[in-house]
Design a protein around this motif. Structure first.
Motif, PDB file in Angstrom:
ATOM      1  N   LEU A 223       4.526   9.677  -0.811  1.00 44.48           N
ATOM      2  CA  LEU A 223       4.104  10.988  -1.295  1.00 44.48           C
ATOM      3  C   LEU A 223       3.686  11.845  -0.111  1.00 44.48           C
ATOM      4  CD1 LEU A 223       3.201  12.991  -3.548  1.00 44.48           C
ATOM      5  CD2 LEU A 223       1.015  11.766  -3.620  1.00 44.48           C
ATOM      6  N   ILE A 224       4.105  13.123  -0.143  1.00 49.13           N
ATOM      7  CA  ILE A 224       3.676  14.113   0.846  1.00 49.13           C
ATOM      8  C   ILE A 224       2.935  15.217   0.101  1.00 49.13           C
ATOM      9  CG2 ILE A 224       4.398  15.789   2.586  1.00 49.13           C
ATOM     10  CD1 ILE A 224       6.857  14.053   3.100  1.00 49.13           C
ATOM     11  N   ILE A 225       1.715  15.524   0.550  1.00 50.81           N
ATOM     12  CA  ILE A 225       0.895  16.553  -0.088  1.00 50.81           C
ATOM     13  C   ILE A 225       0.663  17.686   0.906  1.00 50.81           C
ATOM     14  CG2 ILE A 225      -1.315  17.080  -1.181  1.00 50.81           C
ATOM     15  CD1 ILE A 225      -1.563  14.158  -1.953  1.00 50.81           C
ATOM     16  N   PHE A 226       0.959  18.906   0.450  1.00 53.21           N
ATOM     17  CA  PHE A 226       0.605  20.104   1.209  1.00 53.21           C
ATOM     18  C   PHE A 226      -0.546  20.784   0.481  1.00 53.21           C
ATOM     19  CE2 PHE A 226       5.066  19.533   2.497  1.00 53.21           C
ATOM     20  CZ  PHE A 226       4.937  19.621   3.878  1.00 53.21           C
ATOM     21  N   ASP A 227      -1.707  20.793   1.124  1.00 53.63           N
ATOM     22  CA  ASP A 227      -2.902  21.381   0.514  1.00 53.63           C
ATOM     23  C   ASP A 227      -3.201  22.718   1.208  1.00 53.63           C
ATOM     24  OD1 ASP A 227      -5.287  21.813  -0.841  1.00 53.63           O
ATOM     25  OD2 ASP A 227      -6.445  20.559   0.536  1.00 53.63           O
ATOM     26  N   ARG A 228      -2.890  23.815   0.500  1.00 49.98           N
ATOM     27  CA  ARG A 228      -3.079  25.174   1.018  1.00 49.98           C
ATOM     28  C   ARG A 228      -2.427  25.326   2.385  1.00 49.98           C
ATOM     29  NH1 ARG A 228      -8.028  29.016  -0.011  1.00 49.98           N
ATOM     30  NH2 ARG A 228      -6.498  30.170   1.204  1.00 49.98           N
ATOM     31  N   TYR A 229      -1.195  24.864   2.454  1.00 50.00           N
ATOM     32  CA  TYR A 229      -0.470  24.939   3.720  1.00 50.00           C
ATOM     33  C   TYR A 229       0.446  26.158   3.695  1.00 50.00           C
ATOM     34  CZ  TYR A 229       2.575  23.789   7.619  1.00 50.00           C
ATOM     35  OH  TYR A 229       3.279  23.835   8.794  1.00 50.00           O
ATOM     36  N   ALA A 230       0.380  26.960   4.740  1.00 47.88           N
ATOM     37  CA  ALA A 230       1.285  28.093   4.918  1.00 47.88           C
ATOM     38  C   ALA A 230       2.079  27.881   6.202  1.00 47.88           C
ATOM     39  CB  ALA A 230       0.500  29.401   4.985  1.00 47.88           C
ATOM     40  N   ARG A 231       3.307  28.356   6.206  1.00 48.79           N
ATOM     41  CA  ARG A 231       4.165  28.200   7.376  1.00 48.79           C
ATOM     42  C   ARG A 231       3.594  29.025   8.530  1.00 48.79           C
ATOM     43  NH1 ARG A 231       8.762  30.897   9.014  1.00 48.79           N
ATOM     44  NH2 ARG A 231       8.737  32.121   7.097  1.00 48.79           N
TER      45      ARG A 231
ATOM     46  N   LYS B 296       0.835  -1.199   0.000  1.00 43.76           N
ATOM     47  CA  LYS B 296       0.000   0.000   0.000  1.00 43.76           C
ATOM     48  C   LYS B 296       0.872   1.253   0.000  1.00 43.76           C
ATOM     49  CE  LYS B 296      -4.609  -1.017   1.508  1.00 43.76           C
ATOM     50  NZ  LYS B 296      -5.726  -0.530   2.324  1.00 43.76           N
ATOM     51  N   LEU B 297       0.575   2.152  -0.931  1.00 45.46           N
ATOM     52  CA  LEU B 297       1.315   3.392  -1.030  1.00 45.46           C
ATOM     53  C   LEU B 297       0.952   4.290   0.151  1.00 45.46           C
ATOM     54  CD1 LEU B 297       0.702   3.927  -4.836  1.00 45.46           C
ATOM     55  CD2 LEU B 297       2.807   3.130  -3.776  1.00 45.46           C
ATOM     56  N   ARG B 298       1.951   4.743   0.857  1.00 43.49           N
ATOM     57  CA  ARG B 298       1.705   5.584   2.035  1.00 43.49           C
ATOM     58  C   ARG B 298       1.768   7.047   1.625  1.00 43.49           C
ATOM     59  NH1 ARG B 298       4.095   4.647   7.597  1.00 43.49           N
ATOM     60  NH2 ARG B 298       2.028   5.481   8.055  1.00 43.49           N
ATOM     61  N   VAL B 299       0.688   7.747   1.893  1.00 45.73           N
ATOM     62  CA  VAL B 299       0.587   9.154   1.525  1.00 45.73           C
ATOM     63  C   VAL B 299       0.313   9.965   2.790  1.00 45.73           C
ATOM     64  CG1 VAL B 299      -0.668  10.859   0.159  1.00 45.73           C
ATOM     65  CG2 VAL B 299      -0.268   8.572  -0.774  1.00 45.73           C
ATOM     66  N   LEU B 300       1.063  11.054   2.958  1.00 46.52           N
ATOM     67  CA  LEU B 300       0.848  11.990   4.055  1.00 46.52           C
ATOM     68  C   LEU B 300       0.223  13.252   3.476  1.00 46.52           C
ATOM     69  CD1 LEU B 300       1.184  13.054   6.950  1.00 46.52           C
ATOM     70  CD2 LEU B 300       3.533  13.727   6.346  1.00 46.52           C
ATOM     71  N   LEU B 301      -0.986  13.568   3.927  1.00 46.15           N
ATOM     72  CA  LEU B 301      -1.706  14.753   3.462  1.00 46.15           C
ATOM     73  C   LEU B 301      -1.803  15.738   4.624  1.00 46.15           C
ATOM     74  CD1 LEU B 301      -3.515  16.372   1.508  1.00 46.15           C
ATOM     75  CD2 LEU B 301      -5.430  14.913   2.210  1.00 46.15           C
ATOM     76  N   VAL B 302      -1.233  16.924   4.409  1.00 42.80           N
ATOM     77  CA  VAL B 302      -1.273  17.976   5.414  1.00 42.80           C
ATOM     78  C   VAL B 302      -2.106  19.124   4.856  1.00 42.80           C
ATOM     79  CG1 VAL B 302       0.054  19.534   6.887  1.00 42.80           C
ATOM     80  CG2 VAL B 302       0.993  17.294   6.261  1.00 42.80           C
ATOM     81  N   SER B 303      -3.291  19.341   5.434  1.00 40.09           N
ATOM     82  CA  SER B 303      -4.181  20.414   4.990  1.00 40.09           C
ATOM     83  C   SER B 303      -4.007  21.619   5.893  1.00 40.09           C
ATOM     84  CB  SER B 303      -5.644  19.950   5.025  1.00 40.09           C
ATOM     85  OG  SER B 303      -5.841  18.868   4.146  1.00 40.09           O
ATOM     86  N   GLY B 304      -3.881  22.778   5.269  1.00 40.64           N
ATOM     87  CA  GLY B 304      -3.702  24.002   6.037  1.00 40.64           C
ATOM     88  C   GLY B 304      -5.015  24.710   6.270  1.00 40.64           C
ATOM     89  N   GLU B 305      -5.053  25.978   5.880  1.00 43.18           N
ATOM     90  CA  GLU B 305      -6.235  26.800   6.124  1.00 43.18           C
ATOM     91  C   GLU B 305      -7.467  26.172   5.493  1.00 43.18           C
ATOM     92  OE1 GLU B 305      -7.864  31.241   4.854  1.00 43.18           O
ATOM     93  OE2 GLU B 305      -5.719  30.785   4.826  1.00 43.18           O
ATOM     94  N   PRO B 306      -8.552  26.041   6.254  1.00 42.68           N
ATOM     95  CA  PRO B 306      -9.772  25.448   5.690  1.00 42.68           C
ATOM     96  C   PRO B 306     -10.263  26.225   4.477  1.00 42.68           C
ATOM     97  CG  PRO B 306      -9.931  25.628   8.079  1.00 42.68           C
ATOM     98  CD  PRO B 306      -8.704  26.379   7.689  1.00 42.68           C
ATOM     99  N   HIS B 307     -10.733  25.482   3.456  1.00 45.86           N
ATOM    100  CA  HIS B 307     -11.291  26.113   2.256  1.00 45.86           C
ATOM    101  C   HIS B 307     -12.311  25.167   1.653  1.00 45.86           C
ATOM    102  CE1 HIS B 307      -8.946  23.757  -0.817  1.00 45.86           C
ATOM    103  NE2 HIS B 307      -8.208  23.540   0.259  1.00 45.86           N
ATOM    104  N   ALA B 308     -13.016  25.652   0.614  1.00 44.64           N
ATOM    105  CA  ALA B 308     -14.155  24.893   0.072  1.00 44.64           C
ATOM    106  C   ALA B 308     -13.746  23.542  -0.496  1.00 44.64           C
ATOM    107  CB  ALA B 308     -14.853  25.728  -1.007  1.00 44.64           C
ATOM    108  N   GLY B 309     -12.540  23.434  -0.993  1.00 49.38           N
ATOM    109  CA  GLY B 309     -12.117  22.165  -1.614  1.00 49.38           C
ATOM    110  C   GLY B 309     -11.222  21.334  -0.732  1.00 49.38           C
ATOM    111  N   GLU B 310     -11.327  21.537   0.590  1.00 52.15           N
ATOM    112  CA  GLU B 310     -10.395  20.888   1.508  1.00 52.15           C
ATOM    113  C   GLU B 310     -10.446  19.365   1.411  1.00 52.15           C
ATOM    114  OE1 GLU B 310      -9.534  20.660   6.321  1.00 52.15           O
ATOM    115  OE2 GLU B 310     -11.064  21.998   5.514  1.00 52.15           O
ATOM    116  N   ARG B 311     -11.616  18.786   1.176  1.00 49.98           N
ATOM    117  CA  ARG B 311     -11.753  17.333   1.195  1.00 49.98           C
ATOM    118  C   ARG B 311     -11.546  16.687  -0.177  1.00 49.98           C
ATOM    119  NH1 ARG B 311     -13.633  15.379   5.880  1.00 49.98           N
ATOM    120  NH2 ARG B 311     -14.215  13.414   4.893  1.00 49.98           N
ATOM    121  N   THR B 312     -11.232  17.493  -1.189  1.00 51.22           N
ATOM    122  CA  THR B 312     -11.071  16.925  -2.536  1.00 51.22           C
ATOM    123  C   THR B 312      -9.977  15.872  -2.568  1.00 51.22           C
ATOM    124  OG1 THR B 312     -11.833  18.970  -3.562  1.00 51.22           O
ATOM    125  CG2 THR B 312     -10.582  17.441  -4.948  1.00 51.22           C
ATOM    126  N   TRP B 313      -8.795  16.237  -2.017  1.00 50.26           N
ATOM    127  CA  TRP B 313      -7.688  15.280  -2.040  1.00 50.26           C
ATOM    128  C   TRP B 313      -7.984  14.080  -1.145  1.00 50.26           C
ATOM    129  CZ3 TRP B 313      -4.111  15.047  -5.521  1.00 50.26           C
ATOM    130  CH2 TRP B 313      -3.746  16.192  -6.222  1.00 50.26           C
TER     131      TRP B 313
END
Length: 690
Positions: free
Chosen positions: A347-355, A278-295
């Motif tokens: 894979l690491i995904i940053f979805d609308r993530y700001a420092r 199984k491919l291990r994916v880390l998804l880090v979502s930042g500021e909430p937005h309308a498409g937050e759950r798409t990924w």
């Protein structure tokens, strides 16, 4: 013409027998009682009984049927070795001459074994059954086989042949042949990528002066991975690493024994399908937005993905008196994820993530190092990518392919494929892209940026880069410069191909072989090899294909769609083919991985002998040690006679016939029967009247 007497009783047979017994008793009493005219009475009773039995003369007009003698000629791959084809052709020529003199015999020539791609090997008896399917068993005079004896469907029980006639085999080849082959004893079909798979094999040898340790070379996808020594007759095991998803070709090759009839079977090929865990994916979502759950929705729907998702709903600078233990369900394990176990993720995904101070700056350096060592990062950015706190202001900027220009474009626009995007497998052929403009919904926001490296496969207004793909050392990076992909997922204004786009994007990042932008592939259908070259260049070089025998063929490719070139080769050989264009090399196997037909190439009498012995036939070589061709005479024999001799073989003389006409002459009907009956009773009456 056959003349016989037949009976058709006028009364039931039991009644006739009873009358006969009664008549016999009466006649016996008359004779032993010395009654006057006793013998005449017995004759009269006999005539009456014969009349009731209704005898008649029958004559049959029979036509003798011809015998059928099938001659099966082996044309399999092993018959092309060691001059056997020449021997076979000469044997057939001599048989044609000798069989032409057999009286009342139909010769059926059956060419068999041409289907070299079959995994069943040489199937001569199946061809024999098909060739005589319309012939009654009693017409079969026998069967002749011209073969090297490498037959894979010889029946264990001769009764399954369906006829009772001798089977003779004329064996081509020479008795002193030498051959070495590799037989696989443990051949796994699948393996986990990144692990090793155990393979077992045994070296088998035929001939003299063999039996010494043999040098073995093991290759994977054409690259040598080990050398070793193996003892003939003993099982040897090796551990082959599975390095990529898809087919990993493992070759095991033994050194040439010298003067072998063929070296094709010195090599065994084992295709092992590499399967990822199984491919291990880390998804880090930042500021909430309308498409937050798409990924999240996309990745959770993929059964091959093991998703770890963290969402930062509250920036650390926000202070409202909420107790720390109530801020989250679990603490964000930053050190564990980005220092200790970062290499475990594909894979690491940053979805609308700001420092926001949650991740220490050193961890972004770890992420950049993770990419260079073969990892993958996807940044799906919105306004956060161009504002203070952007990921581009961290050490991760070393691997990010586009630099934000400080602005955000906020107006309606259609994402369009770039020239490279029309060729790239991630975006090529997306549903709706075939029209101009594309027939999908617009987006309304993107980050203004400047391309530093990589390929922009999707563009926004004024050809600004919208989706950028790049390679960094061993790893990969993708940058989606808009947070409006969710509009397609929600079906806004008809939506768009978000599932195909985002799934291909994530699988390209995780190095799915089918999505490589530069690749050479080959597949085989029967003996047709189709070669595909995926490239972002404007042309594709010709491909040189090396056949198993070492012969080379050049294939010119033609463009079938943007970025995809194809060519076709009709190959005359089975086995592993190697295709190369100077930049890439690929392997394709034609037919079974290790054709059964050529795995045992030495000619043999053993496989045909049991069925020949069971039917009274014989097995003999047409080229004995003297080397001269020796084809026996063919003679017809009657049932029970000897079926072969030192220089001849026999075929049965069948007695099958068919009735063409039938004549019947009743004896006791008509005038003749009336005269006999009246005469018998008149004589009895006359004798009694004296």
């Amino acid at each position: 013409m056959n003349l016989e007497v037949a009976f058709a009783p006028l009364i039931p047979l039991p009644a006739l027998i009873a009358l006969a017994v009664a008549g016999l008793v009466v006649a016996a009493l008359c004779v032993f009682g010395r009654t006057r005219g006793a013998w005449l009475r017995a004759a009269a009773i006999a005539c009456l009984l014969l009349a009731l039995a209704n005898p008649s003369f029958t004559s049959e007009d029979r036509e003798t049927l011809t015998n059928v003698l099938p001659v099966v000629i082996d044309r399999s791959g092993s018959q092309t070795l060691d001059g056997r084809k020449v021997q076979t052709d000469e044997v057939r020529k001599q048989l044609e001459s000798r069989l032409a003199g057999l009286p009342n015999t139909e010769i059926r020539w059956i060419e068999a074994g041409q289907d070299a791609a079959s995994s069943d090997g040489t199937t001569l008896f199946a061809a024999l059954r098909d060739g005589i399917a319309d012939v009654p068993p009693e017409r079969i005079a026998g069967a002749l086989f011209v073969t090297d004896g490498v037959v894979h469907d010889a029946p264990p029980d001769a009764r399954s042949l369906g006829f009772a006639a001798p089977v003779h085999a004329l064996i081509t080849g020479h008795p002193d042949e030498r051959d070495r082959r590799i037989a696989l004893t443990l051949s796994p079909r699948f393996g986990i990528v990144g692990q090793t798979q155990k393979i077992g094999f045994r070296i088998e040898e035929v001939g003299r002066d063999l039996g010494r340790p043999v040098a073995i070379v093991v290759r994977r996808d054409g690259e040598e991975i080990m050398r070793l020594q193996a003892i003939p007759g003993q099982v040897t095991t090796v551990d082959a690493p599975i390095v990529h998803a898809g087919v990993n070709f493992v070759e095991i090759e033994a050194e040439d024994a010298g003067n072998e009839i063929t070296t094709v079977n010195n090599r065994a090929v084992l295709p092992i399908d590499g399967v990822r865990e199984k491919l291990r994916v880390l998804l880090v979502s930042g500021e909430p937005h309308a498409g937050e759950r798409t990924w999240r929705n996309l990745l959770k729907a993929d059964a091959s993905v093991d998703l770890v998702h963290f969402t930062i709903l509250r920036p650390p600078e926000k202070q409202d008196g909420t107790p720390i233990n109530e801020l989250s369900l679990i603490a964000f394990p930053t050190r564990e994820l980005f220092a200790q176990k970062i290499d475990e993720f594909d894979l690491i995904i940053f979805d609308r993530y700001a420092r926001q101070g949650i991740l220490p700056i050193v961890y972004f350096d770890n992420i950049a190092r993770y990419v260079r060592n073969g990892g993958a990062v996807l940044v799906a950015g919105g306004p956060d990518y161009s504002e203070p706190g952007s990921l581009y202001e961290t050490p991760l900027a070393q691997v990010l392919p586009a630099e934000p220009m400080g602005g955000v474009v906020e107006r309606e626009f259609l994402p369009v494929l770039s020239d490279v995007g029309r060729k790239h497998p991630v975006t090529r052929g997306l549903a709706g892209s075939e029209t101009n403009p594309p027939s999908w919904a617009p987006w309304f926001r993107m980050v203004d940026s400047r391309l530093r490296e990589g390929d922009a496969v999707l563009n926004g207004p004024e050809d600004r880069p919208l989706l950028v793909l790049a390679r960094e050392d061993k790893g990969r990076v993708a940058l989606l410069l808009s947070d409006h992909a969710w509009l397609w997922a929600r079906g806004f204004d008809g939506g768009g191909p978000h599932v195909d786009l985002l799934r291909r994007l994530s699988h390209w990042l995780m190095k799915e072989p089918d999505l490589e932008e530069e690749a050479l592939r080959a597949r085989a259908t029967g003996k047709t090899v189709t070669i595909e070259r995926q490239t972002l260049k404007d042309e594709a070089q010709p491909v040189d294909v090396t056949l198993p025998s070492g012969e080379q063929r050049r294939v010119t490719l033609t463009q079938t769609e943007p970025g995809l070139w194809r060519g076709v080769l009709e190959t005359p050989e089975l086995g592993l083919h190697r295709a190369a264009d100077g930049a890439f090399t690929t392997l394709v196997n034609v037919g079974p991985p290790n054709p059964r037909e050529l795995s045992e190439a030495a000619s043999t009498e053993a496989r045909m002998k049991p069925v020949a012995d069971a039917t009274g036939g014989s097995v003999r070589r047409v080229a004995p040690e003297t080397g001269a061709l020796d084809v026996p005479r063919i003679v017809q024999i009657s049932a029970g006679a000897r079926t072969f001799g030192t220089d001849w073989i026999g075929v049965r003389q069948a007695d099958a016939s068919v009735v063409r006409g039938l004549g019947i002459l009743p004896i006791f009907s008509g005038v003749l029967g009336l005269i006999l009956l009246i005469g018998a009773f008149a004589a009895t009456w006359a004798r009694e009247g004296r």
